[in-house]
Design an enzyme around this catalytic site. Structure first.
Site, short mmCIF file in Angstrom:
data_model
loop_
_atom_site.label_atom_id
_atom_site.label_comp_id
_atom_site.label_asym_id
_atom_site.label_seq_id
_atom_site.Cartn_x
_atom_site.Cartn_y
_atom_site.Cartn_z
NE ARG A 135 -3.53 0.06 2.66
CZ ARG A 135 -3.90 -0.56 3.78
NH1 ARG A 135 -3.42 -0.17 4.95
NH2 ARG A 135 -4.75 -1.56 3.74
NE ARG A 249 -7.44 -1.68 16.16
CZ ARG A 249 -7.61 -2.23 14.96
NH1 ARG A 249 -6.83 -1.88 13.96
NH2 ARG A 249 -8.58 -3.10 14.74
CE LYS A 250 -8.78 1.56 10.20
NZ LYS A 250 -9.19 0.94 8.94
N GLY A 506 -16.01 -7.37 2.82
CA GLY A 506 -15.93 -8.81 3.04
C GLY A 506 -16.01 -9.26 4.47
CB CYS A 511 -11.78 -2.31 4.09
SG CYS A 511 -10.67 -2.86 5.40
N GLY A 512 -14.84 -1.58 3.05
CA GLY A 512 -15.69 -1.10 1.97
C GLY A 512 -16.68 -0.04 2.41
#
Length: 594
Positions: A135, A249-250, A506, A511-512
């Protein structure tokens, strides 16, 4: 830390008054939403003591007394600093080892499965052992034809194992990468002005901005200078910045540049909302937006405003407060909003303020520059730029998936018809800016545009899908091919009067971003009518983007994927005014008399 302060200054832009000539600012008289009154929060004595400390090399580690009950990822970080793989060139030694040798020791196994994510490398152990997704960092989604060609050459070298995706953060992900090639690939990235540093795990993700920055006739401000500065600060100008790599965390950030809110501020940990105060341009701030399997939350006002030149210092202060005070136990409770909830917004704000260069924060501006009733524009197709004689052309990339040949072709189109630049969007599409109007017709006749259409159907244009279980070990179901197939089947049955945004993810990590969609599909498993386990989806409805943003809710749980088409048709007819194709044809016959 004097050295950090000196580094920070390198990344700061000239004072705002020197830059304002290149920025378009559109005023509005609509007030910002008032911050919600918070409940009084009692903070225990000692809770505001930093839980981390700086060690040699500028690395930050969790203090000994705060290590009880930490999660496994925190233990991996303590065993070995992930950034040594880049800042001390550890990647070269790791890349020289065989996978068999790596898997024999926990330390090196954790290197490839966890720590390499600090370098933007994700091992696909479950489905593609020995292969990695890489990424990038691509602030504002802006890339060049040379960069695109380089990435295409990397993808091409892996044959059928290689491909690329446009992500929901205006970014590139390339697939098929093998570890021995990584040092050379990273050198190649630097050669074209790219980096993959700090794009995974507990790091700041790609800074998102207006995809039409600098070319939009109606933009409020050009977001590119700010997103570039943020990315330079976060990555230490591609060298690594260990001061912000050990977050709990992110962490997501965006800078808003248009009334359309293409950047989705409500789902970011920090969002800069353009606002004037006392005749000065700057930003009101939203904080805490996030998605996770157990909880999703919209960003809330920090009740703070910073001038444009303080974008980086403010980001640094928020990150340091989160790094210093954030919880590091259960990973489902480590995003920044959990810390805000624990401390209360005023205490959190005070912690940010004391980490600012002057030790204080101004209260938010009464008015921001976002026109709340603005109707979000469609950027797909051909649209005039603010520059006379030029247009931008938005192309639909079905579910964001590209092959090497597609990328080479896009780079060629950017050179032949535009200025050698491409823009990636959070809807996984691509924009070619700066096309001379005299070349538009020729561009629209290019063969690639039959695949990447500037005028997709109303259901296809709003389609977004995460990686799915084709490549991602966390995904429960396949998403990209299924999203296309379900949409194609639905389009055969109904006609919709407007764009309907459908998002697929998914797994519950979302993430979507299914919660912001008109209709969302979150992967799960269920039993079908015969009692057999099958791939399924929880169906979400009601997500909204823009100034009246709202996160959608579950409408129907555990629908087998093979049964989704009639469910979607029913939703479109009853909720979105869709018309069955048979009825549409009958009505057309009545109108024409045929």
């Amino acid at each position: 830390m004097a050295s950090s302060a000196a580094s920070l200054q390198r990344f700061l832009s000239p004072p705002i008054h020197q830059r304002r000539r290149s920025m378009t600012v559109v005023a509005s008289t609509i007030p910002s939403p008032a911050p919600a009154k918070e409940k009084a929060v009692e903070v225990e004595e000692g809770r505001l003591e930093a839980r981390v400390e700086e060690r040699g090399g500028g690395y930050w580690v969790l203090k000994e007394k705060h290590r009880a009950g930490i999660n496994p990822h925190e233990k991996v970080k303590l065993e070995k600093e992930p950034m040594t793989l880049v800042m001390e060139d550890g990647i070269r030694e790791l890349a020289s080892m065989s996978m068999e040798e790596i898997d024999k020791a926990k330390i090196t196994k954790d290197d490839i499965d966890v720590r390499l994510k600090w370098l933007g490398l994700f091992h696909r152990r479950k489905h593609h052992y020995g292969r990695f997704m890489m990424r990038l960092k691509l602030p504002n989604g802006v890339t060049t034809s040379d960069q695109t060609r380089y990435l295409a050459s990397v993808v091409e070298s892996y044959g059928k194992e290689g491909c690329a995706d446009v992500t929901t953060r205006q970014n590139w992900q390339i697939r098929g990468v093998q570890l021995p090639d990584v040092p050379d690939i990273m050198d190649g990235l630097r050669g074209v002005g790219l980096t993959s540093l700090q794009s995974g795990m507990d790091n700041v993700r790609n800074p998102v901005g207006n995809p039409l920055a600098g070319i939009d006739p109606y933009e409020i401000v050009d977001t590119r200078p700010y997103t570039n500065l943020l990315s330079a600060f976060v990555t230490g100008n591609f060298q690594g910045n260990p001061a912000v790599t050990n977050l709990p965390r992110k962490w997501n950030v965006c800078v808003i540049g248009s009334h359309d809110l293409y950047e989705h501020p409500h789902i970011n940990d920090l969002a800069y909302m353009p606002a004037m105060k006392n005749g000065r341009f700057g930003f009101n701030l939203l904080v805490g937006g996030f998605f996770s399997p157990k909880r999703c939350a919209e960003a809330i006002p920090l009740d703070a405003w910073v001038p444009g030149e303080d974008v980086v210092p403010l980001c640094k202060a928020v990150l340091e407060a989160y790094r210093d005070l954030g919880y590091r136990g259960n990973r489902q409770k480590t995003r920044m909003m959990w810390l805000i909830d624990e401390l209360g917004i005023e205490v959190f704000r005070a912690e940010v303020a004391k980490r600012m260069p002057q030790g204080k924060l101004e209260r938010e501006a009464e008015e921001d520059l976002i026109q709340k009733q603005w109707e979000r524009r469609d950027y797909l197709g051909v649209h005039p730029q603010k520059q006379a004689g030029l247009s931008f052309v938005g192309l639909h990339i079905p579910v964001g998936r590209l092959q090497a040949s597609d990328m080479f072709d896009l780079a060629r189109l950017a050179d032949e018809y535009g200025s050698g630049e491409l823009r990636l969007t959070v809807e996984q599409n691509i924009i070619i800016p700066n096309v001379n109007n005299s070349k538009i017709e020729s561009l629209l006749n290019e063969p690639l545009l039959s695949k990447f259409s500037p005028q997709p159907s109303l259901l296809m244009k709003g389609l977004v899908a995460c990686t799915g279980n084709q490549f991602c070990g966390q995904a429960i179901i396949e998403t990209k091919a299924r999203a296309l197939k379900v949409t194609e089947e639905v389009e055969k049955l109904v006609s919709v009067p407007r764009t309907v945004r459908m998002h697929w993810t998914g797994c519950p990590n979302t993430c979507g971003q299914v919660q912001v969609a008109d209709i969302g599909f979150m992967g799960c498993l269920t039993k079908d009518a015969e009692g057999k386990i099958c791939e399924a989806a929880d169906v979400y409805l009601g997500g909204r983007i823009g100034s009246d943003s709202h996160l959608g809710d579950v409408y129907k749980k555990s629908v087998p994927c093979k049964d989704l088409v009639p469910v979607v048709v029913d939703i479109l007819v009853n909720k979105f005014g869709a018309v069955p194709r048979e009825r549409e044809e009958d009505e057309e016959e009545e109108l024409t008399g045929n």
